[in-house]
Design a protein around this motif. Structure first.
Motif, PDB file in Angstrom:
ATOM      1  N   LYS A 124     -19.329 -15.305  84.659  1.00 28.18           N
ATOM      2  CA  LYS A 124     -19.255 -16.742  84.386  1.00 28.18           C
ATOM      3  C   LYS A 124     -18.188 -17.045  83.345  1.00 28.18           C
ATOM      4  N   ALA A 125     -17.382 -18.076  83.605  1.00 30.86           N
ATOM      5  CA  ALA A 125     -16.392 -18.524  82.633  1.00 30.86           C
ATOM      6  C   ALA A 125     -17.113 -19.134  81.437  1.00 30.86           C
ATOM      7  N   GLY A 126     -16.713 -18.712  80.249  1.00 31.04           N
ATOM      8  CA  GLY A 126     -17.329 -19.213  79.025  1.00 31.04           C
ATOM      9  C   GLY A 126     -16.860 -20.611  78.677  1.00 31.04           C
ATOM     10  N   ALA A 127     -17.430 -21.148  77.616  1.00 32.32           N
ATOM     11  CA  ALA A 127     -17.137 -22.519  77.186  1.00 32.32           C
ATOM     12  C   ALA A 127     -15.660 -22.718  76.847  1.00 32.32           C
ATOM     13  N   GLY A 128     -14.988 -21.677  76.350  1.00 29.98           N
ATOM     14  CA  GLY A 128     -13.584 -21.789  75.969  1.00 29.98           C
ATOM     15  C   GLY A 128     -12.613 -21.293  77.018  1.00 29.98           C
ATOM     16  N   ALA A 129     -13.089 -21.001  78.210  1.00 28.91           N
ATOM     17  CA  ALA A 129     -12.225 -20.441  79.257  1.00 28.91           C
ATOM     18  C   ALA A 129     -11.257 -21.483  79.791  1.00 28.91           C
ATOM     19  N   SER A 130     -10.034 -21.047  80.040  1.00 31.08           N
ATOM     20  CA  SER A 130      -9.037 -21.881  80.715  1.00 31.08           C
ATOM     21  C   SER A 130      -7.894 -20.976  81.136  1.00 31.08           C
ATOM     22  N   GLY A 131      -7.222 -21.350  82.191  1.00 30.75           N
ATOM     23  CA  GLY A 131      -6.063 -20.590  82.641  1.00 30.75           C
ATOM     24  C   GLY A 131      -6.384 -19.158  82.992  1.00 30.75           C
ATOM     25  N   ALA A 132      -5.650 -18.227  82.362  1.00 28.13           N
ATOM     26  CA  ALA A 132      -5.754 -16.804  82.678  1.00 28.13           C
ATOM     27  C   ALA A 132      -7.124 -16.263  82.274  1.00 28.13           C
ATOM     28  N   PHE A 133      -7.980 -16.099  83.253  1.00 26.50           N
ATOM     29  CA  PHE A 133      -9.355 -15.651  83.025  1.00 26.50           C
ATOM     30  C   PHE A 133      -9.460 -14.130  83.107  1.00 26.50           C
ATOM     31  N   MET A 134      -8.789 -13.530  84.097  1.00 31.46           N
ATOM     32  CA  MET A 134      -8.843 -12.083  84.263  1.00 31.46           C
ATOM     33  C   MET A 134      -7.560 -11.612  84.940  1.00 31.46           C
ATOM     34  N   SER A 135      -6.875 -10.628  84.305  1.00 32.15           N
ATOM     35  CA  SER A 135      -5.663 -10.065  84.903  1.00 32.15           C
ATOM     36  C   SER A 135      -5.311  -8.754  84.222  1.00 32.15           C
ATOM     37  N   GLY A 136      -4.461  -7.973  84.895  1.00 32.15           N
ATOM     38  CA  GLY A 136      -3.910  -6.767  84.312  1.00 32.15           C
ATOM     39  C   GLY A 136      -4.814  -5.548  84.309  1.00 32.15           C
ATOM     40  N   LEU A 137      -5.932  -5.596  85.022  1.00 31.34           N
ATOM     41  CA  LEU A 137      -6.857  -4.470  85.031  1.00 31.34           C
ATOM     42  C   LEU A 137      -6.400  -3.436  86.052  1.00 31.34           C
ATOM     43  N   THR A 138      -6.774  -2.187  85.843  1.00 33.80           N
ATOM     44  CA  THR A 138      -6.426  -1.130  86.781  1.00 33.80           C
ATOM     45  C   THR A 138      -7.174  -1.312  88.091  1.00 33.80           C
ATOM     46  N   ASN A 139      -8.484  -1.546  87.999  1.00 34.04           N
ATOM     47  CA  ASN A 139      -9.327  -1.702  89.182  1.00 34.04           C
ATOM     48  C   ASN A 139     -10.319  -2.837  88.960  1.00 34.04           C
ATOM     49  N   ALA A 140     -10.483  -3.674  89.960  1.00 31.26           N
ATOM     50  CA  ALA A 140     -11.535  -4.700  89.956  1.00 31.26           C
ATOM     51  C   ALA A 140     -12.230  -4.578  91.304  1.00 31.26           C
ATOM     52  N   TYR A 141     -13.349  -3.865  91.315  1.00 29.61           N
ATOM     53  CA  TYR A 141     -14.043  -3.551  92.557  1.00 29.61           C
ATOM     54  C   TYR A 141     -15.179  -4.524  92.834  1.00 29.61           C
ATOM     55  N   VAL A 142     -15.280  -4.948  94.092  1.00 27.88           N
ATOM     56  CA  VAL A 142     -16.436  -5.703  94.578  1.00 27.88           C
ATOM     57  C   VAL A 142     -17.280  -4.702  95.343  1.00 27.88           C
ATOM     58  N   LYS A 143     -18.472  -4.437  94.824  1.00 30.14           N
ATOM     59  CA  LYS A 143     -19.349  -3.432  95.429  1.00 30.14           C
ATOM     60  C   LYS A 143     -20.386  -4.093  96.335  1.00 30.14           C
ATOM     61  N   SER A 144     -21.344  -3.316  96.810  1.00 32.01           N
ATOM     62  CA  SER A 144     -22.250  -3.747  97.885  1.00 32.01           C
ATOM     63  C   SER A 144     -23.076  -4.993  97.573  1.00 32.01           C
ATOM     64  N   ASN A 145     -23.393  -5.272  96.313  1.00 33.68           N
ATOM     65  CA  ASN A 145     -24.154  -6.474  95.978  1.00 33.68           C
ATOM     66  C   ASN A 145     -23.265  -7.691  95.739  1.00 33.68           C
ATOM     67  N   GLY A 146     -21.975  -7.525  95.862  1.00 33.18           N
ATOM     68  CA  GLY A 146     -21.032  -8.636  95.834  1.00 33.18           C
ATOM     69  C   GLY A 146     -20.631  -9.102  94.452  1.00 33.18           C
ATOM     70  N   ALA A 147     -19.606  -9.958  94.456  1.00 30.61           N
ATOM     71  CA  ALA A 147     -19.085 -10.579  93.235  1.00 30.61           C
ATOM     72  C   ALA A 147     -19.497 -12.043  93.245  1.00 30.61           C
ATOM     73  N   LYS A 148     -20.214 -12.445  92.227  1.00 25.17           N
ATOM     74  CA  LYS A 148     -20.597 -13.843  92.062  1.00 25.17           C
ATOM     75  C   LYS A 148     -19.842 -14.369  90.845  1.00 25.17           C
ATOM     76  N   ILE A 149     -18.942 -15.305  91.077  1.00 27.37           N
ATOM     77  CA  ILE A 149     -18.108 -15.838  90.006  1.00 27.37           C
ATOM     78  C   ILE A 149     -18.397 -17.324  89.860  1.00 27.37           C
ATOM     79  N   ASP A 150     -18.736 -17.729  88.643  1.00 27.98           N
ATOM     80  CA  ASP A 150     -19.054 -19.119  88.321  1.00 27.98           C
ATOM     81  C   ASP A 150     -17.976 -19.644  87.381  1.00 27.98           C
ATOM     82  N   SER A 151     -17.195 -20.630  87.842  1.00 24.44           N
ATOM     83  CA  SER A 151     -16.116 -21.183  87.011  1.00 24.44           C
ATOM     84  C   SER A 151     -16.648 -22.071  85.894  1.00 24.44           C
ATOM     85  N   ASN A 152     -17.927 -22.430  85.936  1.00 25.46           N
ATOM     86  CA  ASN A 152     -18.561 -23.208  84.870  1.00 25.46           C
ATOM     87  C   ASN A 152     -17.808 -24.517  84.585  1.00 25.46           C
ATOM     88  N   GLY A 153     -17.216 -25.098  85.627  1.00 20.86           N
ATOM     89  CA  GLY A 153     -16.489 -26.350  85.466  1.00 20.86           C
ATOM     90  C   GLY A 153     -15.118 -26.193  84.824  1.00 20.86           C
TER      91      GLY A 153
END
Length: 178
Positions: A124-153
């Motif tokens: 979930k995006a926090g209260a101060g989130a804006s713009g670049a939320f996540m980048s530059g990681l080596t691996n971002a895996y979506v596994k069997s239970n899935g990725a649930k992403i909440d932009s929180n407005g």
């Protein structure tokens, strides 16, 4: 609440260490230095939230600082972190298998290997989130239970490939805006 002059939480400094939160609230709000997991050469630090709440101070959580393998596991409950910063010369892993990981930003200094496993729970995006939320990681895996992403407005950008974990296949992507 933590002292403003010191880190609120240090795991794996001088020797390897593990902390498991199973209930209640552990807060380092008020500290001016980021919490740190894995602070010195060759030591492993692990923080697991398996119920209850972890709240980082304003500077956030620094995963790595030495050359050990460091872990943040959110299994149930909530981890609320302003900035999750990754800096390690070996490997650090965040696994979200349940509960909620609420962050304003996930950043890396691009040294070592950093993996995030999205396998249930909600990122979930926090209260101060804006713009670049996540980048530059080596691996971002979506596994069997899935990725649930909440932009929180918030207007956030994930400039990071989310990769289907092949064994077993990823459980898909669910986007919410609460």
């Amino acid at each position: 609440n933590a002292s403003p002059n010191f880190r609120g939480l240090v795991i794996g400094s001088g020797s390897s260490g593990t902390m498991i939160i199973t209930g209640g609230t552990f807060s380092t709000a008020g500290s001016l230095a980021p919490d740190i997991i894995g602070n010195t050469l060759s030591n492993t630090g692990t923080l697991t939230i398996n119920g209850g709440n972890y709240i980082s101070g304003t500077p956030g959580l620094f995963l790595g600082g030495g050359s050990g393998n460091n872990f943040l596991n959110v299994q149930s409950g909530t981890a609320t972190i302003t900035t999750l910063s990754i800096n390690t010369t070996l490997a650090s892993t965040t696994s979200l298998t349940g509960g909620t990981l609420e962050v304003d930003k996930i950043t890396t200094s691009n040294v070592g290997t950093y993996t995030i496993n999205l396998d249930g729970g909600t990122l979930k995006a926090g209260a101060g989130a804006s713009g670049a939320f996540m980048s530059g990681l080596t691996n971002a895996y979506v596994k069997s239970n899935g990725a649930k992403i909440d932009s929180n407005g918030k207007n956030i950008t994930i400039a990071q490939n989310l990769v289907d974990f092949t064994t077993p296949s990823g459980g898909g992507l669910t986007l919410n805006d609460t």
